[in-house]
Design an enzyme around this catalytic site. Structure first.
Site, PDB file in Angstrom:
ATOM      1  N   LYS A 146       0.861  -1.181   0.000  1.00 53.82           N
ATOM      2  CA  LYS A 146       0.000   0.000   0.000  1.00 53.82           C
ATOM      3  C   LYS A 146       0.897   1.230   0.000  1.00 53.82           C
ATOM      4  CE  LYS A 146      -3.904   1.966   2.589  1.00 53.82           C
ATOM      5  NZ  LYS A 146      -4.814   1.747   3.746  1.00 53.82           N
ATOM      6  N   SER A 161      -9.427   1.753   2.791  1.00 56.39           N
ATOM      7  CA  SER A 161      -8.548   2.550   1.940  1.00 56.39           C
ATOM      8  C   SER A 161      -7.487   1.690   1.260  1.00 56.39           C
ATOM      9  CB  SER A 161      -7.866   3.631   2.789  1.00 56.39           C
ATOM     10  OG  SER A 161      -7.041   3.026   3.782  1.00 56.39           O
ATOM     11  N   SER A 182      -9.704  -1.021   7.120  1.00 59.16           N
ATOM     12  CA  SER A 182      -9.194  -0.809   5.764  1.00 59.16           C
ATOM     13  C   SER A 182      -8.360  -1.944   5.216  1.00 59.16           C
ATOM     14  CB  SER A 182      -8.389   0.492   5.708  1.00 59.16           C
ATOM     15  OG  SER A 182      -9.224   1.594   5.969  1.00 59.16           O
TER      16      SER A 182
END
Length: 729
Positions: A93, A170, A194
């Protein structure tokens, strides 16, 4: 003519859904290299992420990935394996710091920002051999709601199972990339679900570990009292393999510096390897609480989750339904909101202070950039207003936040500990998301339903808000082919228990499926043979791994027969061959973990260029044997010559006959043997007999020079050695 016979059926490798074990097996048999694997994934990213359906799951691709893969291939060929992730491509990420790639948190204001060093979690993954393939798309600064993704980074990430549905936030970029088979696994960060929301919408496994188990330094924060990071993969096993390298107790990590303390550290619950907890049968005797408030969003979701719960009961679990009061859930959501509003500005500023000049240093700076003419058309109004609301909250001094720190969180933790203890729970389960993936804003999709209003707070917030542990596992697909998952939440440091529960359910159901919209590309599927028999002839044969059909020199059997044969397996990756040289004067070069038998004839058996773990037996003739390191040499019959290099850790025995040993040099002792008497030579070391020490280890003798062991002689008595047995030059 040398002939090869297949001893095993061909193994089919498929890149789609390939696991770490399947990839490593292909590595070990020389059927695949890390470089080739990286290229296959890059092909998929180019075809499906950058072009075609344009999933937009990746912000950037590592330009050095192929070079890194080549280096890891060379290390594997040399016998050096960093860890279980050696050569495994992963995505991070884009809020995980990388010293060699930009880390943007999905924001254009951090475009091209390269941090000074890796986040510890990134460094730990690299140390284990993982290849950072690229950085995954994410909701800007891991925010919720209107905090969207800037168009410069490809727009919203599409769901690989339905291009009109979202991939959640996210960590949606990681979730979509892993589900679409753009990498073996990935990492996510999780403040309020998330990791687990994207895992649910993309049908993969996500682990949100106990707060404190994995260091958070070098992760762009949202709210450190609730932040957590962990692996996301297609199987429980792969996620658990990745968890181990990421775990490290760092007492001064930011995760332990917040006003809201992490759960008390349990040092004995930090493991280097969590695969030991992958045990089926863990549900038998377990007590599972079912979080009822998180049902009722979609009848298909409820059906799939209830089927999983029923199966758990059939597998021996006791099921207890849990009614949680609306007052409790409302208290949780208010605390969660307060923590995010208070902690984001100061903690983000601490991170921004580590970056080069030219980048914003505060949330106020970011708001100013968002309102500037250059970005006015790029920033959604709801996102900008969200940032202003956070700024207006007042940070850590807000009385509401102080009350959460001093009173609310301690009371909530006590309440949930009581729920677990009074019911004897091993875990609380619930639908990770109460609906299937929702359509993009502006997209009409009548198949999307949400019947009942949502509970005040999602079940995933138990772990996020209180620092508990959670594992999310696939629970099936809707009639329209959209995935859903079930979450197992446990108390702090209950990862061993949760891994067993999740693995048991996964192995019983096997509900993970690849997205049918993203089929295999050319070169992603191939066959290779793992075990062959090489049969020689009475002629002088040349048998070299890699130069005969199906013979790769890994787990194969060679029967050379008569003739003066040359056999060479040094090019093999994992070795493990069984070699019978036959009756001639044969030359055998071995690589790794081979067993070679000279049999009749005056043979030369050489492991000096190998990578250790070999066993050489000369046989009936007068044989010459060379060891490298960690090898075992048996002269057997005949007057044999055994050479040991400087590698050490070798086991030696001459066998019958008058044998000669030479240590640390490729020359024989100058003094000839007397009939039936062995001689041991040391060259170029300037030693004398008095400088040697002899240690009896059961039936064997270890010879050392000072503290350095040089050789072990099998089936010998330490007291039997005398100066007359040695030659020094």
């Amino acid at each position: 003519m040398v002939t090869t016979f297949r001893l095993s059926a061909p193994t089919t490798f498929k890149l789609i859904e390939a696991t770490i074990a399947e990839i490593t097996k292909a590595f070990d048999f020389g059927a695949l290299t890390a470089e080739q694997l990286v290229q296959l994934y890059l092909n998929r990213i180019e075809t499906y992420d950058q072009k075609g359906p344009a999933l937009n799951s990746m912000i950037s691709v590592n330009p050095n990935a192929l070079e890194i893969a080549r280096e890891l291939d060379a290390a594997r060929q040399a016998g050096t394996i960093k860890g279980p992730l050696h050569g495994i491509p992963i995505v991070l990420k884009d809020n995980f710091d990388t010293f060699d790639m930009p880390t943007t948190a999905g924001s254009i204001v951090l475009k091209d920002s390269i941090p000074p060093k890796d986040a510890p979690s990134t460094a730990l993954l690299r140390e284990d051999g993982a290849i950072i393939l690229g950085k995954a798309n994410m909701r800007e600064f891991a925010g919720r709601g209107g905090l969207g993704i800037y168009t410069e980074f490809g727009g919203e990430t599409r769901n690989p199972y339905n291009f009109n549905r979202n991939a959640s936030g996210s960590s949606g970029g990681t979730g979509a990339a892993v589900a679409a088979n753009f990498a073996v696994l990935g990492t996510g960060s999780d403040t309020g679900g998330s990791i687990r929301g994207p895992s649910s919408f993309n049908g993969i496994v996500g682990i949100r570990p106990t707060r404190g188990l994995i260091p958070l330094e070098g992760i762009i924060p949202f709210a450190l009292s609730r932040d957590g990071i962990g692996p996301m993969a297609r199987t429980v096993t792969d996620a658990v393999i990745a968890l181990g390298p990421m775990v490290e107790y760092v007492p001064d990590d930011p995760i332990f510096q917040t006003l809201i303390p992490a759960p008390p550290v349990q040092p004995d619950k930090f493991f280097d390897d969590y695969t030991q907890f992958l045990q089926t049968g863990a549900l038998d005797g377990a007590t599972i609480g079912v979080g009822l408030p998180w049902f009722g969003g979609d009848p298909e979701v409820d059906r799939l989750i209830n089927e999983s719960i029923q199966l758990m009961e059939e597998l021996g679990a006791t099921i207890i339904e849990l009614e949680l009061s609306n007052e409790l859930l409302t208290t949780m959501i208010n605390a969660s909101r307060s923590i995010g509003l208070a902690e984001f500005p100061p903690q983000l500023a601490e991170y921004l202070a580590t970056l080069d000049e030219g980048y914003p240093k505060t949330l106020e700076d970011i708001i100013a950039i968002a309102e500037s003419p250059e970005f006015a058309d790029l920033v959604p109004p709801a996102r900008l207003q969200g940032l202003k609301n956070i700024q207006a909250y007042g940070g850590l001094s807000n009385p509401e936040y102080i009350d959460v720190v001093e009173n609310v969180i301690p009371a909530l933790r006590e309440t949930f500990f009581e729920i677990y203890e009074s019911n004897g729970l091993d875990a609380i389960v619930f639908p990770t998301t109460r609906t299937l993936a929702s359509p993009f804003q502006g997209v009409t999709d009548p198949s999307f339903v949400e019947i009942l209003p949502a509970a005040p707070i999602r079940g995933v917030e138990i772990a996020s808000l209180l620092g508990f542990s959670d594992i999310t596992v696939p629970a099936g697909f809707s009639e329209d082919g959209l995935p859903i998952t079930i979450s197992f939440t446990g108390v702090p440091y209950s990862e061993p228990t949760l891994i067993g529960l999740a693995y048991s359910l996964e192995q019983e159901t096997q509900l993970r499926e690849a997205p049918p919209l993203l089929p295999a590309l050319e070169g992603e599927e191939f066959e290779y043979v793992t075990e062959v028999l090489v049969q020689g002839t009475e002629a002088d044969d040349v048998i070299i791994a890699g130069e005969l059909t199906d013979f790769d020199g890994n787990a194969d059997t060679v029967v050379a027969d008569a003739g003066d044969d040359l056999i060479d397996t040094t090019a093999a990756i994992s070795g493990g061959n069984l070699i019978y040289a036959g009756d001639g004067d044969d030359t055998i070069f071995v690589g790794l973990n081979d067993r070679a038998y000279g049999e009749a004839g005056d043979d030369l058996l050489d492991a000096s260029q190998g990578r250790g773990g070999n066993l050489l037996s000369g046989g009936l003739g007068n044989d010459t044997l060379f060891a490298g390191s960690n090898d075992t040499l048996f002269g057997d019959q005949g007057d044999d010559q055994l050479f040991v290099g400087a590698g050490g850790d070798n086991l030696l025995t001459g066998g019958a006959g008058a044998d000669q040993f030479w240590i640390a040099n490729g020359e024989l002792p100058a003094a000839p043997n007397e009939s039936g008497v062995d001689v041991i030579g040391f060259a170029d070391l300037g030693l004398s007999f008095e400088e040697l020490s002899f240690t009896q280890i059961e039936e064997d003798t270890l010879i050392s020079v000072g503290d350095t062991p040089v050789a072990t002689f099998l089936d010998t008595e330490a007291t039997a050695f005398a100066a007359t047995d040695f030659v020094f030059t």
